[in-house]
Every structure is written in C-alpha cells, then in structure tokens.
Scaffold this motif. Structure first.
Motif, mmCIF file in Angstrom:
data_model
loop_
_atom_site.group_PDB
_atom_site.id
_atom_site.type_symbol
_atom_site.label_atom_id
_atom_site.label_comp_id
_atom_site.label_asym_id
_atom_site.label_seq_id
_atom_site.Cartn_x
_atom_site.Cartn_y
_atom_site.Cartn_z
ATOM 1 N N GLY A 9 34.514 28.256 32.645
ATOM 2 C CA GLY A 9 35.156 29.542 32.898
ATOM 3 C C GLY A 9 36.202 29.514 33.996
ATOM 4 N N PHE A 10 36.544 28.333 34.510
ATOM 5 C CA PHE A 10 37.602 28.208 35.515
ATOM 6 C C PHE A 10 38.941 28.073 34.790
ATOM 7 C CE2 PHE A 10 40.175 26.017 38.708
ATOM 8 C CZ PHE A 10 39.829 26.714 39.862
ATOM 9 N N PRO A 11 40.019 28.687 35.285
ATOM 10 C CA PRO A 11 40.198 29.358 36.577
ATOM 11 C C PRO A 11 40.002 30.872 36.529
ATOM 12 C CG PRO A 11 42.332 29.009 35.568
ATOM 13 C CD PRO A 11 41.319 28.478 34.590
ATOM 14 N N GLY A 12 39.142 31.369 35.657
ATOM 15 C CA GLY A 12 38.904 32.805 35.561
ATOM 16 C C GLY A 12 38.539 33.419 36.901
ATOM 17 N N PHE A 13 38.781 34.722 37.033
ATOM 18 C CA PHE A 13 38.647 35.410 38.314
ATOM 19 C C PHE A 13 37.238 35.319 38.887
ATOM 20 C CE2 PHE A 13 38.241 39.480 40.795
ATOM 21 C CZ PHE A 13 39.076 39.110 41.824
ATOM 22 N N CYS A 15 34.882 33.217 38.210
ATOM 23 C CA CYS A 15 34.560 31.822 38.512
ATOM 24 C C CYS A 15 35.235 31.361 39.801
ATOM 25 C CB CYS A 15 34.976 30.927 37.347
ATOM 26 S SG CYS A 15 34.442 29.214 37.530
ATOM 27 N N ASN A 16 36.531 31.625 39.953
ATOM 28 C CA ASN A 16 37.199 31.129 41.164
ATOM 29 C C ASN A 16 36.722 31.871 42.408
ATOM 30 O OD1 ASN A 16 39.225 33.247 42.027
ATOM 31 N ND2 ASN A 16 40.111 32.864 40.011
ATOM 32 N N GLN A 17 36.341 33.146 42.261
ATOM 33 C CA GLN A 17 35.791 33.875 43.405
ATOM 34 C C GLN A 17 34.388 33.391 43.750
ATOM 35 O OE1 GLN A 17 37.496 36.261 45.338
ATOM 36 N NE2 GLN A 17 39.174 35.380 44.147
#
Length: 364
Positions: A9-13, A15-17
């Motif tokens: 799920g990276f770079p989804g929001f 996931c990156n948070q």
C-alpha cells in the motif's frame, strides 16, 4: 529488538503516515521494505525522500520492492529469501478503496491479493506480527450492535468493496492459529483531526461536494431522514492506534473496530457542514429516493461530485461496538477525537483545496 517492517500500500497516504508514526513513537525502527506497483515507483522514491528529511533515519534504511499483490510471491524478483529472513512485522494495507468499484477488479485486488499476501506471510520465519487493514463495513447490511469479535456473513452487502473486504478478512482471520495477527477495522476515514489534511475528497467529502455545487441556492435542504449513524474517524487516530496495536503484545489474535464510540447521525453531520460553510441551518428536505434517481444520471452525478453508493450509508442502521479498541488503546492514552471539534479544520482544508483535481475521486 530491532524491527524490520514490510508494507503493502506504499506510497499511499495511510501507509506513508504509518511509517512516520512508527519512527516517531520509537518502534525500534531498523528497516522498512515497501512493496510498490511499477507505475508508482517515482512517487514512492519521492515519498521516501520526504520521510528521510523529516526523520534522522537515512535512505539506506528504506528498500523499495517492485511488485504486485495480485501476483504469486507478490511479484518480488530480488533476494526473496534474504528479505523473508529479516522481516519481523507485516502491514497489509493495499486494496481498492472505492464504493463504486466493479466486482472483478475488487475481487482481483482485495481477495486474490490478500490470499497472496497471506501465503507469503506464512513463509516468514521471524514474523512477530501480521497487521491487516480491513474495514468496519465488512458488516455489510447487518444492522444493530456489531461486535469486534464477530465475523458473520450478512445476507447482502451495499457494494463490492464491502463484499470483497469481507472475503479478504475471512482469509486473514482463518490464519490466527498459525500466524500472530491483528486485524484493524477502521470506520470511514476523514482528514486529520487538527489540520483537516486528507489526500482525497471521498466518503464524508461527498456531502461537502454536494453543498459546494449548490452554493447558489437560497437555502439548503436536508437529504432524506438521516437518522443513521455515520462513523467518521480522523486519519491521525487511525495511524496512532494502528502503530500502537501492531506492537502491543495484548493485541495478538484480536480484531479492533477503530471507530468513533460516539458517532453523529447523517443529519447532524450535514447540519454541521451547512453551518460551517454558510452560517445557516438546513431548511426543508429532499426525499432520499429522489436524490438516488438524480444520481442515476451520470452528468448530474459528476456535476455534484457524489457517488450513488454513498447514499446507502444514510439509511443503514449499524452501530459499531469498539469496546476492545477503547480498552486497549487507553493503555497508550489514545482515543478518537470528537468530530464536532474538527469540523472547522475539515471544511477549511476542503475550501482551500477544492479546485485541486488531485483531491477529487473520479465519479463514474
């Protein structure tokens, strides 16, 4: 112990948070592997650069793996065995989050993709926790009090998103005797509780789209009889809660509703938005059936910025019990912020960014 994380799920929001939160909270961060679809490689590298600038962890602690959850072995080509030996914690966030998603696409990603991740996770010799992102709406059209300990197939679902997430959760839940698992079921995710920041205007933002497009009206009518509770949760709560539960020993084998224990009704939320936008109280009422008829017309649906499927949540009478989550999150002082206190920042962020196309989902 130094933890080596693996994320889909990276770079989804979210996931990156979540990666940022694991670093901030001192989660013994040693390394992170991120599974990234080929078209998203540039975005993923840019996101890692931003994370590095915000933390004291250098770029060599982040490894992008080109791959795809819909493929066997996740499509990972390089150093499979070395990677498998290192990983201690897996976070599976990749999915199609779209109420209007077609069945075939939803099944391919949400169900088949999760089966592939499950099969891959079972080969990890040093795994300490597998955290899976489901949704509270696996309940489908079941109503009344809905428990975290339940995973009951409803008679029907409101859309293929719900149905395929239910099927996927069943697959993950069946591994609890073999693998240390924690299942996260968020409510409808909204922007940050303090800043209002989000990455897309879906979910509750469909109401804001609707009201913004009708700004020329002399008054703003209610939509149907919105007595159903709409469970909105801020993204910062979801991230903090997940980062804690994924490492908390007492969370192993549990499923959590990351939902608001005191949600507002659709009518109350609509009224809050109208007051914040126009300093008025709604007046009059449009029957929900009439709204649904209007939204069958594609040009009008696009003009109003609302998916037809969103209306189903205005009449659904489900009530998520989140007692387990409240109990365990209290150990870390984590609780769901009150929506009413966040309305101002939520609407402010929307108004500042409503012209930016990257925030709007495609309305078909």
């Amino acid at each position: 112990m130094n933890h080596v994380y693996f994320f889909t799920g990276f770079p989804g929001f979210i996931c990156n948070q979540l990666i940022r939160e694991l670093i901030r909270s001192g989660g013994n961060f040693k390394k992170a592997y991120m599974l990234v679809l080929p078209p998203q490689l540039d975005s993923a590298n840019e996101e890692i650069e931003r994370i590095c600038k915000e933390s004291n962890i250098t770029k060599d602690h982040y490894v992008i793996l080109e791959g795809d959850i819909t493929q066997e072995e996740l499509g990972i080509q390089k150093e499979q065995e070395k990677i498998k030996q290192e990983i201690t914690h897996v976070f599976h966030l990749a999915a199609i989050y779209d109420l209007a998603v077609p069945q075939k696409i939803a099944y391919e990603v949400n169900v088949k993709g999760t089966k592939n991740v499950n099969d891959w996770v079972k080969t990890l010799p040093n795994l300490k926790r597998y955290t899976y992102f489901s949704t509270a709406y696996v309940a489908g059209k079941r109503e009344g009090k809905l428990l975290e300990t339940e995973l009951i197939r409803p008679e029907s679902f409101k859309n293929y998103y719900e149905e395929t997430k239910f099927e996927a959760e069943v697959l993950v839940d069946s591994l609890k005797k073999e693998v240390p698992i924690t299942i996260i079921r968020p409510g409808i995710v909204r922007g940050h509780s303090k800043t209002g920041e989000t990455i897309k205007f879906d979910g509750p933002y469909f109401i804001l789209n609707f009201l913004d497009r009708l700004a020329f009206l002399p008054f703003y009518p209610y939509i149907g009889k919105g007595y159903a509770k709409i469970n909105l949760v801020p993204v910062d709560f979801i991230i903090q809660a997940t980062a804690f539960l994924a490492l908390y020993e007492g969370a192993e084998g549990k499923t959590y509703h990351l939902t608001d224990p005191n949600p507002y009704t659709a009518e109350e939320i609509y009224e809050m938005f109208v007051r914040e936008l126009y300093k008025k109280k709604p007046k009059g009422r449009i029957p929900l059936g009439l709204c649904r008829t209007f939204l069958t017309i594609a040009p009008l649906r696009k003009k109003l910025g609302v998916e037809t499927e969103a209306l189903d949540y205005f009449t659904w009478r489900g009530d998520f019990d989140c007692s387990l989550a409240v109990q365990d999150l209290s150990k870390a002082g984590i609780h769901c912020p009150d929506l009413k206190k966040s309305i101002s920042s939520m609407v402010s962020f929307y108004l500042k960014n409503k012209q930016n196309k990257r925030f709007h989902v495609e309305i078909r």
